[in-house]
Write an enzyme that holds these catalytic residues in place. Sequence first.
Site, PDB file in Angstrom:
ATOM      1  N   LYS A  74    -121.675-102.287 -15.802  1.00 18.85           N
ATOM      2  CA  LYS A  74    -121.176-101.081 -15.132  1.00 18.85           C
ATOM      3  C   LYS A  74    -120.653-100.080 -16.164  1.00 18.85           C
ATOM      4  O   LYS A  74    -120.074-100.474 -17.178  1.00 18.85           O
ATOM      5  CB  LYS A  74    -120.054-101.495 -14.165  1.00 18.85           C
ATOM      6  CG  LYS A  74    -119.581-100.399 -13.217  1.00 18.85           C
ATOM      7  CD  LYS A  74    -118.506-100.954 -12.262  1.00 18.85           C
ATOM      8  CE  LYS A  74    -118.042 -99.912 -11.271  1.00 18.85           C
ATOM      9  NZ  LYS A  74    -117.011-100.441 -10.353  1.00 18.85           N
ATOM     10  N   SER A 149    -117.787 -99.407  -5.619  1.00 19.93           N
ATOM     11  CA  SER A 149    -118.302 -98.463  -6.596  1.00 19.93           C
ATOM     12  C   SER A 149    -119.358 -99.048  -7.533  1.00 19.93           C
ATOM     13  O   SER A 149    -120.071 -98.292  -8.185  1.00 19.93           O
ATOM     14  CB  SER A 149    -117.149 -97.921  -7.438  1.00 19.93           C
ATOM     15  OG  SER A 149    -116.536 -98.983  -8.153  1.00 19.93           O
ATOM     16  N   SER A 173    -114.983-103.158  -4.963  1.00 22.12           N
ATOM     17  CA  SER A 173    -116.097-102.503  -5.647  1.00 22.12           C
ATOM     18  C   SER A 173    -117.188-103.431  -6.160  1.00 22.12           C
ATOM     19  O   SER A 173    -118.265-102.965  -6.526  1.00 22.12           O
ATOM     20  CB  SER A 173    -115.584-101.644  -6.806  1.00 22.12           C
ATOM     21  OG  SER A 173    -115.079-100.434  -6.300  1.00 22.12           O
TER      22      SER A 173
END
Lengths: 460, 450
Positions: A74, A149, A173
């Site tokens: 990420k 996210s 997330s």
Amino acid sequence: MNIFEKSQAIKNQELKAKDNLDNFLRTIDNTNDSINAFLEINKEDAINKAETLDKKIQNKEKVGSLAGLVFSIKANINVEDFIISAASKTLENYKGSYNATVIDKILKEDGIILGITNMDEFAAGSSSETSYYGITDNPAAPGRIPGGSSGGSAATIAGDMCDISLGSDTGGSIRNPASHCGIMGFKPTYGAVSRQGLIDLSMSLDQIGPMAKDVTGLSMALDTIVAHDPSECSSIDYKKPNFTQTALNAKNSESPFEGMTIAVCDEFRSITDDKINKIVDKKINELSSLGAEVIDFCFHYIDLCLPTYYLINYVEFFSATRKFDGRKFGHRIEDVCGDEVFRRIEMGSYISQKEFSGKYYKHALKARSLIKDEINAMLKGLDFIMSSTVPKLPHKIGEKLDPMEMYAYDVLTVIANLSGIPAASMKAGEVDGIPVGLQIQANSLEDEKIIHALSALEEI
Amino acid sequence: MKCGLEIHVQLETNSKLFCECKTNYQEAPANTNICPVCLNQPGAKPYPTNEKAIENALMISLMLNCKIDKNLTYFMRKHYDYPDLPSGFQRTSVPIGYEGELNGVGITEIHMEEDPGQFKPDRGIVDFNRSGIPLIEIVTEPEMYSPEEARSFLKELIRVLQYSGGARGEGTMRADVNISIEGGNRVEMKNINSIKGAYKALKFEIVRQKNLMKRGVEVKQETRAFLESQMITVGMRLKEDADDYRFIPDPDLPPMKVSDEDIAEVEETMPEAPHNKVKRFIESYNIDEESAKVLTSELDLAVAYEEIVKEIDPKFAAMWMKDELQRVLTYNKLSFEDSGIVVDDLIELFSLLQNKEITTKAGQRIIENMPNNKQTPKAIAEELGLIGIVKDDEIIEAVKKTIKENPKAIEDYNNGQKASLNFLVGQVMKLTRGKADPGETVKLIKDNIN
């Protein structure tokens, strides 16, 4: 072939690391432009690494436990020489200046870090629509949001672009996009994985964790990244289990849920889409037939969860973003960020004012301990709390949600962050072809138990 | 007037407060003692708080007679926007110690902070070598009532810090000085980097405020900057513009707890603070305050005194060390530590004096020869021929000789010129090579004239 078997095949020269990588690279070439999961990949280095590993294996040299497995990371976890933008224009020019602790660990075990994934800007979102680099599509339900996210990470898994991804989970997330994309995602106990190198959203809630198609992927990643980090103060020092062994053992167990107690809550069900409840209930009932005792529990503070979570998130995020003052990284965050990031900074700045200090933030901290106590009391003598991961299905890309509707995605996932307990999501089924996730939460430090449950459930 | 101080001084540690970078920021080329943590790169988190820094802060708090907060202590984030602050906030702890006292001035609280970097507009750079170096801030009550009192407080404070070995000296001091004069509002002066600066700032501010009052102008509550080069203060901002630092507990650092054992451990190893030593010297050795202060002005001197009094009368030793030793050190511009004078030498000298093997005068000459001299006092005395006090009949002989050889002085004395007596005593001393007792000599001269 699950990921553990794949890693064995690579080590036994039945599968070349290079071929494994090439498969992914082909998929990325064909689909990443439309899915927008990877923001950046470093093909050349990955190929070199894969070839080197193949040679080493051929020469019978020792290689790490993750040898040849391909990782995506990420965009809020520092990896040297990649742009670590947290999907914000604020950091569009920031190259990872050091490796996060988890990255060093993966590299040490010969994992191949292929690239950096899209996400909600600064992880402040639940849909991956707020990235400066555009929206990520959901490979499991095209045209819908992948959740967030860590939506880019989930999409690299669901879209067959890598073996394992690292995401971060502040209020869901990891689990939320895992649920929407029909994969597995794991948020470890707070402190079990070092946050050193993770760009902050909300420091007291953030936790790095793995995402993968199967439980062996999660457990191999956990075996590597769960470790005490003396350079990070919230890192805990405990005797870490062998997650992979636990996952393998569970698969061979005849009655993996014998003697286990699972709590379900009406309060969780009542706020969840009926179609989702139906799928999740079915999964939990299967457990019942495998020897688990399912009991009903009351959770009194469900209404407190989101306000508490967001107040803490706003204040900590405001504080964390003060370094983006334009001097070191080129852009002042307030000048270039999207609406949601701006809203959180403004709210954080507002409620942390001196005149309100007792009113909002301190109340939120109090509410947080209430929630934590309640959850811990509930889990006492229990093994799991199970529910759906997300109370509703992912919306269609382009659909406009107001902030409160967006926040409502998080109601079932924030509890684990507020109380620091481990939680995971795995696919429970589908509603109209859209994946639905089962969330499994356990006592603090009982991450291993969740791996056991995921592995056993995977076999059903 | 009333004055209170907020004094920042760097703590003495090898590494920074939240990372392992070195603290020799002045010697190192700009931006070489840095890492992702003290540079506050995205994602970097503080390492656990430097234990040596905590220990030093605790020790200084105890030396300043503070109570120690045994509840949870933790770091707050104090947010403000400045080029030298790479995180946009400064970590500052809640009080470690509180309700202390020094020189009759109350210490409100002592807490830890991290130093920011150094913004150098003239060179167009920010140097982050200093970023993250541990500081303590010592906050006093407004209990100094003149610039002189503030100055002597600061001198004493720096002495305590030197004694402690846990903090760097005046060179790293930064003070905010608060002053209020009856009839006016409180004014805070910033950027004061020396004791002299604090004194001058207060002097200037008193004149400035009194002039305003004379003209009937209100003294506003404000923050002023002290300009060291000109020794004046200039306005910075009024109270209404005061910053809101949006303090929050730092989520990256777990709370700390100071235990009784921690305190006991520090107390066991810490040096006694000079002002506490003064009190104890007065009480235990029955000496006057002035002597006690001189004896404690330097740690080595105080240690030497306590060794000496094991064998020498404390009052006698105090008198000699305060007057004669101090005179010799001052004359030679030496500290006791650098003088080469050791405890055994002083014991030997004082024994010679107490046993009347030498006269006071001889003692004075010997001690003058002691700095950086490898010879013992006895050897010095022998070399200078100062051993022994002359017997009475030898003195009488010398007195008689003096009277005989100086009829003019006798005549002057008899005519009322008392100063002539000193001349005569001097002559006797010369004849006895200083071994005569001056008081006795005077008596003998008088007796023999009549």
